[in-house]
Motif scaffolding. Structure first.
Motif, PDB file in Angstrom:
ATOM      1  N   GLU A 170       0.830  -1.211   0.000  1.00 30.45           N
ATOM      2  CA  GLU A 170       0.000   0.000   0.000  1.00 30.45           C
ATOM      3  C   GLU A 170       0.863   1.259   0.000  1.00 30.45           C
ATOM      4  O   GLU A 170       0.579   2.215  -0.726  1.00 30.45           O
ATOM      5  CB  GLU A 170      -0.934  -0.001   1.214  1.00 30.45           C
ATOM      6  CG  GLU A 170      -2.030  -1.038   1.136  1.00 30.45           C
ATOM      7  CD  GLU A 170      -2.758  -1.246   2.462  1.00 30.45           C
ATOM      8  OE1 GLU A 170      -2.608  -0.422   3.400  1.00 30.45           O
ATOM      9  OE2 GLU A 170      -3.492  -2.249   2.566  1.00 30.45           O
ATOM     10  N   ALA A 171       1.917   1.263   0.812  1.00 28.47           N
ATOM     11  CA  ALA A 171       2.798   2.437   0.889  1.00 28.47           C
ATOM     12  C   ALA A 171       3.533   2.671  -0.423  1.00 28.47           C
ATOM     13  O   ALA A 171       3.679   3.813  -0.866  1.00 28.47           O
ATOM     14  CB  ALA A 171       3.795   2.270   2.040  1.00 28.47           C
ATOM     15  N   ALA A 172       3.999   1.601  -1.040  1.00 32.00           N
ATOM     16  CA  ALA A 172       4.696   1.746  -2.321  1.00 32.00           C
ATOM     17  C   ALA A 172       3.748   2.317  -3.370  1.00 32.00           C
ATOM     18  O   ALA A 172       4.113   3.250  -4.102  1.00 32.00           O
ATOM     19  CB  ALA A 172       5.253   0.391  -2.779  1.00 32.00           C
ATOM     20  N   ARG A 173       2.564   1.783  -3.446  1.00 36.56           N
ATOM     21  CA  ARG A 173       1.585   2.277  -4.422  1.00 36.56           C
ATOM     22  C   ARG A 173       1.295   3.757  -4.190  1.00 36.56           C
ATOM     23  O   ARG A 173       1.254   4.538  -5.132  1.00 36.56           O
ATOM     24  CB  ARG A 173       0.297   1.460  -4.335  1.00 36.56           C
ATOM     25  CG  ARG A 173       0.441   0.059  -4.895  1.00 36.56           C
ATOM     26  CD  ARG A 173      -0.781  -0.781  -4.612  1.00 36.56           C
ATOM     27  NE  ARG A 173      -0.688  -2.096  -5.258  1.00 36.56           N
ATOM     28  CZ  ARG A 173      -1.406  -3.139  -4.879  1.00 36.56           C
ATOM     29  NH1 ARG A 173      -2.266  -3.039  -3.866  1.00 36.56           N
ATOM     30  NH2 ARG A 173      -1.261  -4.291  -5.515  1.00 36.56           N
TER      31      ARG A 173
ATOM     32  N   PHE B  96       5.687  -8.368  -8.373  1.00 30.90           N
ATOM     33  CA  PHE B  96       5.393  -9.612  -7.679  1.00 30.90           C
ATOM     34  C   PHE B  96       6.204 -10.734  -8.315  1.00 30.90           C
ATOM     35  O   PHE B  96       6.314 -10.813  -9.529  1.00 30.90           O
ATOM     36  CB  PHE B  96       3.894  -9.920  -7.763  1.00 30.90           C
ATOM     37  CG  PHE B  96       3.071  -8.928  -6.993  1.00 30.90           C
ATOM     38  CD1 PHE B  96       2.724  -9.164  -5.687  1.00 30.90           C
ATOM     39  CD2 PHE B  96       2.675  -7.737  -7.583  1.00 30.90           C
ATOM     40  CE1 PHE B  96       1.989  -8.239  -4.962  1.00 30.90           C
ATOM     41  CE2 PHE B  96       1.933  -6.799  -6.878  1.00 30.90           C
ATOM     42  CZ  PHE B  96       1.590  -7.059  -5.568  1.00 30.90           C
ATOM     43  N   VAL B  97       6.759 -11.586  -7.463  1.00 28.68           N
ATOM     44  CA  VAL B  97       7.589 -12.699  -7.915  1.00 28.68           C
ATOM     45  C   VAL B  97       7.017 -13.977  -7.306  1.00 28.68           C
ATOM     46  O   VAL B  97       6.702 -14.021  -6.116  1.00 28.68           O
ATOM     47  CB  VAL B  97       9.056 -12.514  -7.468  1.00 28.68           C
ATOM     48  CG1 VAL B  97       9.911 -13.699  -7.890  1.00 28.68           C
ATOM     49  CG2 VAL B  97       9.632 -11.201  -7.996  1.00 28.68           C
ATOM     50  N   ARG B  98       6.889 -14.992  -8.118  1.00 30.11           N
ATOM     51  CA  ARG B  98       6.420 -16.289  -7.632  1.00 30.11           C
ATOM     52  C   ARG B  98       7.319 -17.382  -8.198  1.00 30.11           C
ATOM     53  O   ARG B  98       7.999 -17.190  -9.210  1.00 30.11           O
ATOM     54  CB  ARG B  98       4.981 -16.553  -8.063  1.00 30.11           C
ATOM     55  CG  ARG B  98       4.865 -16.765  -9.569  1.00 30.11           C
ATOM     56  CD  ARG B  98       3.472 -17.135  -9.980  1.00 30.11           C
ATOM     57  NE  ARG B  98       3.410 -17.327 -11.429  1.00 30.11           N
ATOM     58  CZ  ARG B  98       2.438 -17.936 -12.041  1.00 30.11           C
ATOM     59  NH1 ARG B  98       1.415 -18.415 -11.340  1.00 30.11           N
ATOM     60  NH2 ARG B  98       2.443 -18.075 -13.346  1.00 30.11           N
TER      61      ARG B  98
ATOM     62  N   PRO C 217      -1.841  -8.472  -7.057  1.00 24.84           N
ATOM     63  CA  PRO C 217      -1.323  -7.465  -7.992  1.00 24.84           C
ATOM     64  C   PRO C 217      -2.453  -6.720  -8.701  1.00 24.84           C
ATOM     65  O   PRO C 217      -3.497  -7.299  -8.995  1.00 24.84           O
ATOM     66  CB  PRO C 217      -0.527  -8.281  -9.015  1.00 24.84           C
ATOM     67  CG  PRO C 217      -0.342  -9.621  -8.424  1.00 24.84           C
ATOM     68  CD  PRO C 217      -1.439  -9.826  -7.431  1.00 24.84           C
ATOM     69  N   ARG C 218      -2.189  -5.475  -8.961  1.00 28.18           N
ATOM     70  CA  ARG C 218      -3.104  -4.693  -9.794  1.00 28.18           C
ATOM     71  C   ARG C 218      -2.755  -4.963 -11.252  1.00 28.18           C
ATOM     72  O   ARG C 218      -1.700  -5.506 -11.566  1.00 28.18           O
ATOM     73  CB  ARG C 218      -2.961  -3.206  -9.469  1.00 28.18           C
ATOM     74  CG  ARG C 218      -3.500  -2.879  -8.092  1.00 28.18           C
ATOM     75  CD  ARG C 218      -3.515  -1.407  -7.853  1.00 28.18           C
ATOM     76  NE  ARG C 218      -4.120  -1.111  -6.564  1.00 28.18           N
ATOM     77  CZ  ARG C 218      -3.981   0.025  -5.943  1.00 28.18           C
ATOM     78  NH1 ARG C 218      -3.253   0.998  -6.465  1.00 28.18           N
ATOM     79  NH2 ARG C 218      -4.561   0.221  -4.769  1.00 28.18           N
TER      80      ARG C 218
ATOM     81  N   LEU D 229       3.929  -9.538 -12.812  1.00 25.66           N
ATOM     82  CA  LEU D 229       4.080 -10.803 -12.100  1.00 25.66           C
ATOM     83  C   LEU D 229       5.195 -11.564 -12.800  1.00 25.66           C
ATOM     84  O   LEU D 229       5.083 -11.902 -13.980  1.00 25.66           O
ATOM     85  CB  LEU D 229       2.784 -11.618 -12.136  1.00 25.66           C
ATOM     86  CG  LEU D 229       2.884 -13.043 -11.592  1.00 25.66           C
ATOM     87  CD1 LEU D 229       3.320 -13.052 -10.132  1.00 25.66           C
ATOM     88  CD2 LEU D 229       1.548 -13.757 -11.773  1.00 25.66           C
ATOM     89  N   VAL D 230       6.272 -11.787 -12.073  1.00 27.54           N
ATOM     90  CA  VAL D 230       7.446 -12.473 -12.597  1.00 27.54           C
ATOM     91  C   VAL D 230       7.422 -13.910 -12.087  1.00 27.54           C
ATOM     92  O   VAL D 230       7.244 -14.139 -10.887  1.00 27.54           O
ATOM     93  CB  VAL D 230       8.736 -11.753 -12.136  1.00 27.54           C
ATOM     94  CG1 VAL D 230       9.968 -12.557 -12.486  1.00 27.54           C
ATOM     95  CG2 VAL D 230       8.802 -10.353 -12.720  1.00 27.54           C
TER      96      VAL D 230
END
Length: 188
Positions: free
Chosen positions: A36-39, A47-49, A90-91, A96-97
């Motif tokens: 939230e703070a980053a956004r 995002f990494v999965r 993720p928005r 998404l990586v």
């Protein structure tokens, strides 16, 4: 001093991993707060999965950890276990990586995504501290990224390992701080 262009990496906060590490929903609060703070600050969130293709063509029998996953099944790209946990979903514009090993860089297009945006500073969060966070920090340091680790937005199955990494190992290559300390520094 080089001006930094940061990105927040939210690593392995996916259903199959979170279910093993975060017994209570409030354990994910630091991750939610950092996203939230980053956004709010206009800092890209990536995002990494970890996930594999059907049939696990990228898993060698020599890889002890991932060959065990291959033998048990699961963790393919389309499965519930590899989807980002809904608490930090993720928005549409957030990448998404998908990685194929422990480090967020190995077997993924993370570096391409970061270069395209001119990112030179990584703020690391993830599960597990001794897995994706450690491996990504080491590789990112070797690639000359500026690094921050949000200690309370990292989890490990072993509290002592988490403590040693965040208090003794990571500070050699990164600034280690809490989510609240990081948010204060962003808002300065």
């Amino acid at each position: 001093m080089t001006k930094t262009n940061p990105a927040l990496l939210v690593m392995d906060i996916q259903n199959g991993i979170v279910s093993r590490y975060a017994e209570k929903p409030e354990a994910l609060a630091p991750f939610q707060k950092s996203v939230e703070a980053a956004r709010k600050a206009g800092i890209p969130v990536v995002f990494v999965r970890v996930a594999f293709r059907d049939g696990f063509p990228e898993v060698s029998s020599a890889n002890k950890m991932f060959s065990a996953i291959k033998n048990q099944g699961g963790m393919t790209e389309a499965e519930w276990a590899t989807q980002i946990h809904e608490s930090v979903a993720p928005r549409e514009n957030e990448p998404l990586v998908t990685k194929r090993r422990v480090s967020a860089f190995t077997g993924s297009d993370l570096e391409v995504v970061l270069r395209a945006r001119g990112i030179n500073e990584l703020i690391l969060t993830g599960v597990a501290t001794s897995g994706v966070v450690l491996s990504t920090l080491r590789e990112a340091a070797d690639k000359d990224y500026h690094l921050k680790v949000l200690s309370d937005a990292c989890m490990d199955g072993d509290a002592e390992v988490h403590r040693v990494l965040t208090e003794k190992v990571f500070p050699r290559q990164a600034d280690v701080m809490t989510v609240d300390e990081w948010i204060s520094s962003v808002n300065e």
